[in-house]
Structures are given as C-alpha cells and as structure tokens.
Design an enzyme around this catalytic site. Structure first.
Site, PDB file in Angstrom:
ATOM      1  N   GLU A 184       0.848  -1.204   0.000  1.00 61.96           N
ATOM      2  CA  GLU A 184       0.000   0.000   0.000  1.00 61.96           C
ATOM      3  C   GLU A 184       0.891   1.265   0.000  1.00 61.96           C
ATOM      4  OE1 GLU A 184      -2.045   0.113   3.762  1.00 61.96           O
ATOM      5  OE2 GLU A 184      -3.442   1.679   3.153  1.00 61.96           O
ATOM      6  N   CYS A 187      -5.201  -3.452   2.572  1.00 58.12           N
ATOM      7  CA  CYS A 187      -4.915  -3.449   4.007  1.00 58.12           C
ATOM      8  C   CYS A 187      -6.176  -3.620   4.854  1.00 58.12           C
ATOM      9  CB  CYS A 187      -4.126  -2.191   4.350  1.00 58.12           C
ATOM     10  SG  CYS A 187      -3.127  -2.392   5.848  1.00 58.12           S
ATOM     11  N   VAL A 228       0.073  -2.690  10.723  1.00 65.05           N
ATOM     12  CA  VAL A 228       0.800  -2.334  11.946  1.00 65.05           C
ATOM     13  C   VAL A 228       0.393  -3.231  13.120  1.00 65.05           C
ATOM     14  CG1 VAL A 228       1.270   0.067  11.311  1.00 65.05           C
ATOM     15  CG2 VAL A 228      -0.913  -0.498  12.392  1.00 65.05           C
ATOM     16  N   LYS A 253      -9.287   2.404  -1.853  1.00 64.04           N
ATOM     17  CA  LYS A 253      -9.532   1.727  -0.571  1.00 64.04           C
ATOM     18  C   LYS A 253     -10.895   2.107   0.020  1.00 64.04           C
ATOM     19  CE  LYS A 253      -7.049   0.924   3.816  1.00 64.04           C
ATOM     20  NZ  LYS A 253      -5.824   1.284   4.552  1.00 64.04           N
TER      21      LYS A 253
HETATM   22  C1  ACM Z   1      -3.958  -0.120   7.178  1.00 65.94           C
HETATM   23  O1  ACM Z   1      -5.071  -0.154   6.653  1.00 65.94           O
HETATM   24  N1  ACM Z   1      -2.947   0.537   6.617  1.00 65.94           N
HETATM   25  C2  ACM Z   1      -3.690  -0.858   8.430  1.00 65.94           C
END
Ligand code: ACM
Length: 265
Positions: free
Chosen positions: A39, A146, A173, A111
């Site tokens: 990402e 993510c 993370v 996203k």
């Molecule tokens: C994320 O969506 N970068 C944890």
C-alpha cells in the site's frame, strides 16, 4: 499455472524517486506473471493532513503509473501497486493500480475502509470491489487494500464477482490479520496474497512500526509462503487459478450456492 510474487520493502516517506526506482528494480529482477507491492509504496504512508496527501498524490494517468504500464506491456507482467491517487474530482485516494499488459484492462481500486488517521488525509474509496480477468492467463484478480481485510464482505464481494486470486497491498501495523486471512481464503476458496511493508514512520509525534510478514495463502487456507517481520523480501509461488472455481466440497455442499442471503440481516 502462473507465478505470483509479493514484494516487501521499506518505502521512504515523502521521497518518491527512490521508491519508484526500487519498484522498477524489483520488477526488473522478477520474471513472475503477477507482482504485488505494498500500500502507498510510492510515497510512504503516514500522511497527517489532506493537503499533504493531495500534494503527494498523482493522477492514475500520471507519470508513475504510465511508466509502469509501459513496463507491464513490454514485459507481459501484471503489477499491483499501492499509490496516493489524485482523483479527477480533486480528492486524494488511497488506491492500488492493477496494471495489466493489455491497457484496456488496467484499473484502479480505491480503498473502501480507511484506517486510523487515513480519514484525515484521504477520501473514502468509491470504486467498490471489482474483478479483472486476464483471459490469456486464465485468471481473475480482485484487489482489496490493508484494513479492508477486517470486513469479510470485501473478500466475499471479490469472490462472488469471480476472483480466483485476491491481492492485498498493505501497510499493516498489527499481527491479527494473520488469524483472519487464511479464513478469507478458505471461506471463499480463493488464493490470497498480502504484500506488507517494513520499516517505521513518524508523524504528529507518533511512530508507526510496519509489521512485514507478507504471506500467500492457497484456496484451502494453507500458507504457501511467508516473509519475515523486518526484512526486505520477495515471495514467489506457483498458482493454478482454475482450482478455485468449483465451490463444491462434497456431493451436497457448495459454499456459494448454499449461501442464504435472505437470512443474513
Ligand atoms: C492499514 O489499513 N494501513 C492498516
């Protein structure tokens, strides 16, 4: 059968040229059919404001994706690359380019589920979940990014749209996604590849540590390959997309036709 690679590295925040050079170097060293990058890997992750994200963002038709498109066509490879996208509407999106050798198939995913402080910086994605089919390679690919992993609807939407392979450029993370991803693969009978990043970034007095551990799961939920938590690494596996398409697992049950959406309230 085709080969799929994930690339795990540490992009540098706010310094695009070295990040883009790294991406090209990785590509030049790999023969795989499909290569997945993390990402926001052209810019780094930890933007603090919308202005900062807009200043770093690039049009999908801009220089970075155009150069990668040329490479994709020339080398006959598929690339999935997380980048900060400047939409035609002036918004910044946390996007992934799905770059296909045939330019007509190249697409952008924005996203859907923004994580943590991303909503201060990016607009929520409006492309929805879709699948791109490469008929020559006989593979259908869907993208999520993510934190989309936390929503089983994301992988389910992609699988119902026909995905054989779900790819997930990430900047994770936490570690908990390792519990969920094999379930997403198994419950949808799809291959699932996560390209996570490593390294740390600071912003607003806070440090984020990215957890690496990129991984690829088979359609039975079993792990096929896994990176370490803090090393640059490339994973490569061979997949057979045709194996994901029969959703029956005995003479009576089929994970798609057994669904009862009218009961899911
Ligand atoms: C994320 O969506 N970068 C944890």
């Amino acid at each position: 059968m085709l080969t799929l690679s994930t690339v795990q590295f540490a992009p540098i925040f706010g310094d695009k040229p070295p990040n883009i050079n790294r991406i090209h170097d990785f590509i030049d060293s790999l023969q795989s059919d499909i290569i997945i990058f993390p990402e926001l890997c052209t810019t780094g992750y930890f933007f603090q404001t919308n202005e900062e994200a807009i200043a770093a963002a690039e049009l999908f038709s801009g220089e970075t994706i155009t150069a990668l498109q040329l490479k994709s066509t020339e080398r006959n490879q598929i690339y999935v690359i997380g980048f900060a996208e400047l939409g035609e509407d002036g918004n910044a999106y946390n996007s992934a380019a799905l770059i296909m050798p045939d330019t007509n198939l190249t697409a952008v995913y924005r996203k859907t589920h923004l994580f943590y402080k991303e909503s201060n910086c990016f607009a929520a994605g409006n492309t929805g979940f879709f699948v791109v089919e490469d008929t020559k390679r006989d593979v259908k690919i869907g993208v999520m990014i993510c934190y989309d992993w936390r929503f089983p609807e994301a992988a389910r939407s992609l699988a119902l749209a026909g995905a054989d392979l779900i790819v997930c450029p990430s900047n994770l993370v936490t570690d908990v996604w390792h519990i969920a991803m094999p379930a997403r693969a198994l419950e949808n009978k799809v291959y699932l590849a996560v390209a996570n990043r490593i390294g740390t970034e600071t912003g607003g007095g806070e440090e984020l540590v990215f957890k690496g551990d990129s991984a690829i799961w088979g359609y039975n939920g079993k792990i096929m390959a896994k990176s370490g938590v803090d090393e640059e690494s490339v994973l490569t596996v061979t997949i057979d997309p045709t194996q994901t398409r029969n959703k029956s697992f005995n003479a009576f049950n089929n994970i798609f036709t057994d669904r009862r959406p009218e009961m899911y309230k």
